[in-house]
Design a protein around this motif. Structure first.
Motif, PDB file in Angstrom:
ATOM      1  N   GLU A 194       0.844  -1.187   0.000  1.00  0.00           N
ATOM      2  CA  GLU A 194       0.000   0.000   0.000  1.00  0.00           C
ATOM      3  C   GLU A 194       0.880   1.239   0.000  1.00  0.00           C
ATOM      4  N   PHE A 195       0.427   2.285  -0.668  1.00  0.00           N
ATOM      5  CA  PHE A 195       1.198   3.519  -0.738  1.00  0.00           C
ATOM      6  C   PHE A 195       1.100   4.259   0.592  1.00  0.00           C
ATOM      7  N   GLU A 196       2.236   4.419   1.252  1.00  0.00           N
ATOM      8  CA  GLU A 196       2.306   5.162   2.512  1.00  0.00           C
ATOM      9  C   GLU A 196       3.322   6.291   2.328  1.00  0.00           C
ATOM     10  N   PRO A 197       2.868   7.518   2.013  1.00  0.00           N
ATOM     11  CA  PRO A 197       3.791   8.618   1.719  1.00  0.00           C
ATOM     12  C   PRO A 197       4.812   8.878   2.811  1.00  0.00           C
ATOM     13  N   GLY A 198       4.425   8.667   4.075  1.00  0.00           N
ATOM     14  CA  GLY A 198       5.307   8.988   5.198  1.00  0.00           C
ATOM     15  C   GLY A 198       6.581   8.160   5.270  1.00  0.00           C
ATOM     16  N   LYS A 199       6.630   7.039   4.573  1.00  0.00           N
ATOM     17  CA  LYS A 199       7.833   6.189   4.685  1.00  0.00           C
ATOM     18  C   LYS A 199       8.922   6.562   3.676  1.00  0.00           C
ATOM     19  N   TYR A 200       8.619   7.508   2.771  1.00  0.00           N
ATOM     20  CA  TYR A 200       9.608   7.917   1.781  1.00  0.00           C
ATOM     21  C   TYR A 200      10.265   9.223   2.221  1.00  0.00           C
ATOM     22  N   HIS A 201      11.584   9.266   2.155  1.00  0.00           N
ATOM     23  CA  HIS A 201      12.328  10.429   2.636  1.00  0.00           C
ATOM     24  C   HIS A 201      13.401  10.824   1.616  1.00  0.00           C
ATOM     25  N   ASP A 202      13.765  12.092   1.656  1.00  0.00           N
ATOM     26  CA  ASP A 202      14.832  12.612   0.798  1.00  0.00           C
ATOM     27  C   ASP A 202      16.164  12.348   1.496  1.00  0.00           C
ATOM     28  N   ASP A 203      16.795  11.217   1.190  1.00  0.00           N
ATOM     29  CA  ASP A 203      18.037  10.820   1.861  1.00  0.00           C
ATOM     30  C   ASP A 203      19.167  11.792   1.570  1.00  0.00           C
ATOM     31  N   TYR A 204      19.200  12.334   0.341  1.00  0.00           N
ATOM     32  CA  TYR A 204      20.274  13.265  -0.005  1.00  0.00           C
ATOM     33  C   TYR A 204      20.163  14.544   0.815  1.00  0.00           C
ATOM     34  N   ARG A 205      18.951  15.081   0.944  1.00  0.00           N
ATOM     35  CA  ARG A 205      18.763  16.327   1.715  1.00  0.00           C
ATOM     36  C   ARG A 205      19.130  16.107   3.180  1.00  0.00           C
ATOM     37  N   THR A 206      18.745  14.947   3.733  1.00  0.00           N
ATOM     38  CA  THR A 206      19.081  14.633   5.126  1.00  0.00           C
ATOM     39  C   THR A 206      20.593  14.562   5.314  1.00  0.00           C
ATOM     40  N   ALA A 207      21.272  13.875   4.384  1.00  0.00           N
ATOM     41  CA  ALA A 207      22.728  13.740   4.481  1.00  0.00           C
ATOM     42  C   ALA A 207      23.415  15.101   4.321  1.00  0.00           C
ATOM     43  N   LEU A 208      22.886  15.940   3.423  1.00  0.00           N
ATOM     44  CA  LEU A 208      23.470  17.267   3.220  1.00  0.00           C
ATOM     45  C   LEU A 208      23.324  18.129   4.464  1.00  0.00           C
ATOM     46  N   MET A 209      22.161  18.074   5.119  1.00  0.00           N
ATOM     47  CA  MET A 209      21.954  18.847   6.352  1.00  0.00           C
ATOM     48  C   MET A 209      22.871  18.346   7.470  1.00  0.00           C
ATOM     49  N   GLU A 210      23.071  17.024   7.545  1.00  0.00           N
ATOM     50  CA  GLU A 210      23.984  16.462   8.556  1.00  0.00           C
ATOM     51  C   GLU A 210      25.406  16.954   8.299  1.00  0.00           C
ATOM     52  N   LEU A 211      25.808  17.003   7.023  1.00  0.00           N
ATOM     53  CA  LEU A 211      27.134  17.492   6.670  1.00  0.00           C
ATOM     54  C   LEU A 211      27.287  18.959   7.062  1.00  0.00           C
ATOM     55  N   ILE A 212      26.253  19.763   6.771  1.00  0.00           N
ATOM     56  CA  ILE A 212      26.288  21.195   7.105  1.00  0.00           C
ATOM     57  C   ILE A 212      26.393  21.391   8.613  1.00  0.00           C
ATOM     58  N   GLU A 213      25.572  20.660   9.375  1.00  0.00           N
ATOM     59  CA  GLU A 213      25.589  20.796  10.837  1.00  0.00           C
ATOM     60  C   GLU A 213      26.942  20.371  11.406  1.00  0.00           C
TER      61      GLU A 213
ATOM     62  N   LYS B 280       2.938  -5.408   3.313  1.00  0.00           N
ATOM     63  CA  LYS B 280       1.493  -5.500   3.451  1.00  0.00           C
ATOM     64  C   LYS B 280       0.879  -5.421   2.064  1.00  0.00           C
ATOM     65  N   PRO B 281       0.083  -6.418   1.668  1.00  0.00           N
ATOM     66  CA  PRO B 281      -0.472  -6.391   0.308  1.00  0.00           C
ATOM     67  C   PRO B 281      -1.294  -5.136   0.079  1.00  0.00           C
ATOM     68  N   ALA B 282      -1.213  -4.635  -1.143  1.00  0.00           N
ATOM     69  CA  ALA B 282      -1.981  -3.438  -1.474  1.00  0.00           C
ATOM     70  C   ALA B 282      -3.445  -3.803  -1.635  1.00  0.00           C
ATOM     71  N   ALA B 283      -4.318  -3.023  -0.994  1.00  0.00           N
ATOM     72  CA  ALA B 283      -5.748  -3.265  -1.095  1.00  0.00           C
ATOM     73  C   ALA B 283      -6.233  -2.832  -2.471  1.00  0.00           C
ATOM     74  N   LYS B 284      -7.186  -3.554  -3.000  1.00  0.00           N
ATOM     75  CA  LYS B 284      -7.754  -3.168  -4.283  1.00  0.00           C
ATOM     76  C   LYS B 284      -8.720  -2.022  -4.059  1.00  0.00           C
ATOM     77  N   LYS B 285      -8.433  -0.903  -4.658  1.00  0.00           N
ATOM     78  CA  LYS B 285      -9.285   0.268  -4.481  1.00  0.00           C
ATOM     79  C   LYS B 285      -9.262   1.104  -5.742  1.00  0.00           C
ATOM     80  N   LYS B 286     -10.169   2.074  -5.760  1.00  0.00           N
ATOM     81  CA  LYS B 286     -10.240   2.948  -6.920  1.00  0.00           C
ATOM     82  C   LYS B 286      -8.994   3.789  -6.997  1.00  0.00           C
ATOM     83  N   ARG B 287      -8.648   4.124  -8.209  1.00  0.00           N
ATOM     84  CA  ARG B 287      -7.420   4.884  -8.422  1.00  0.00           C
ATOM     85  C   ARG B 287      -7.493   6.237  -7.746  1.00  0.00           C
ATOM     86  N   ALA B 288      -6.465   6.515  -6.959  1.00  0.00           N
ATOM     87  CA  ALA B 288      -6.396   7.820  -6.308  1.00  0.00           C
ATOM     88  C   ALA B 288      -5.830   8.825  -7.280  1.00  0.00           C
ATOM     89  N   ALA B 289      -5.864  10.102  -6.859  1.00  0.00           N
ATOM     90  CA  ALA B 289      -5.284  11.142  -7.699  1.00  0.00           C
ATOM     91  C   ALA B 289      -3.797  10.914  -7.841  1.00  0.00           C
TER      92      ALA B 289
END
Length: 280
Positions: A203-222, A263-272
């Protein structure tokens, strides 16, 4: 949330006063260019290469280059008059369609729509009508002196407007070079590829995707702010010279077996459609 535009939505004789709010934000980290010797930000000045002198703001004009080195100069007054004629403060819905009929390649940028004073009931009516009909509105709007085509739909109980490209702004897929014609693929290869897709389906869970490059760049800056020396960790890069397609597919399947089951993706109508970030 900051209001960036005020106007109205109209469809038929219904008019809804609304406010426009940006639904997304650019999280890119902006880096300045400095003089290496003294760490002073570099200035970028407007210089005419023919007159060999710096040009002031009042000396600049806008023009369209219709052929190499040939221009049509447009006066500010002409552009302002054209803008006044075309920039009606309205989102005019001209058609209603099913969102499944719009390919994601057309989508550009998202904006939330909120009702302005006195527009609450009409706003609710349009929202409920779109939900019940399972349709989206195709609208036209002028933003920053450019006419935009847009989709008006419901997102989490809020009206959302997504600007989309006009058809002549989308390049033809047939013009893409080096796209292979039908190539012989064995049934075993196809079945294995489908098996790999099934194992990676969830299932599509937007919260689990992160910008790894931006995180690493901020860690480098700090770290550099704190005077620390940082050696970036090397990422595992898959080999690109694997010639045996079947072996690569099987190795990918074997790798997924050791991972936590998805977790298997539930069959549902296409989201935007979710958009890749483009410039508005």
């Amino acid at each position: 949330m900051h209001t960036i535009w005020k106007g109205s939505i109209s469809f038929g004789l219904v008019n809804i006063p609304i406010r426009l709010h940006s639904a997304t934000e650019d999280k890119d980290i902006s880096l300045r260019t400095l003089h290496k010797e003294c760490h002073t930000p570099i200035k970028y000045e407007k210089v005419c290469p023919v007159c060999n002198k710096q040009v002031e703001k009042e000396e600049l004009v806008k023009a369209f280059e219709y052929t190499k080195g040939k221009f049509v100069v447009l006066e500010d007054k002409e552009l302002e008059e054209l803008k006044k004629v075309n920039e009606a403060k309205a989102v005019e819905i001209v058609d209603f369609v099913k969102i499944e009929e719009i390919d994601p390649i057309y989508f550009m940028r998202s904006y939330y729509l909120s009702p302005n004073e006195g527009g609450g009931k009409a706003y609710t009516l349009l929202r409920k009508a779109l939900q019940e009909s399972q349709k989206v509105g195709i609208a036209k709007i002028v933003i920053r002196s450019k006419e935009q085509l847009a989709v008006v739909r419901v997102f989490e109980n809020t009206l959302l407007m997504e600007t989309i490209y006009f058809p002549d702004e989308v390049r033809a897929a047939s013009d893409v070079p080096n796209v292979p014609a039908e190539t012989d693929v064995s049934k075993r290869e196809l079945d294995t590829a489908i098996m790999l897709i099934d194992q990676l389906t969830t299932e599509f869970e937007p919260g689990k995707y992160h910008d790894d490059y931006r995180t690493a760049l901020m860690e480098l800056i700090e770290s550099k702010k704190n005077g620390e020396t940082v050696i970036p960790k090397e990422r595992d890069v898959p080999e690109s010279n694997v010639m045996d397609l079947m072996a690569a597919l099987q190795a990918s399947i074997d790798k997924t077996k050791g991972d936590e089951p998805k977790k298997p993706a539930a069959k549902k109508k296409r989201a935007a459609p979710a958009k890749v970030k483009k410039k508005a």
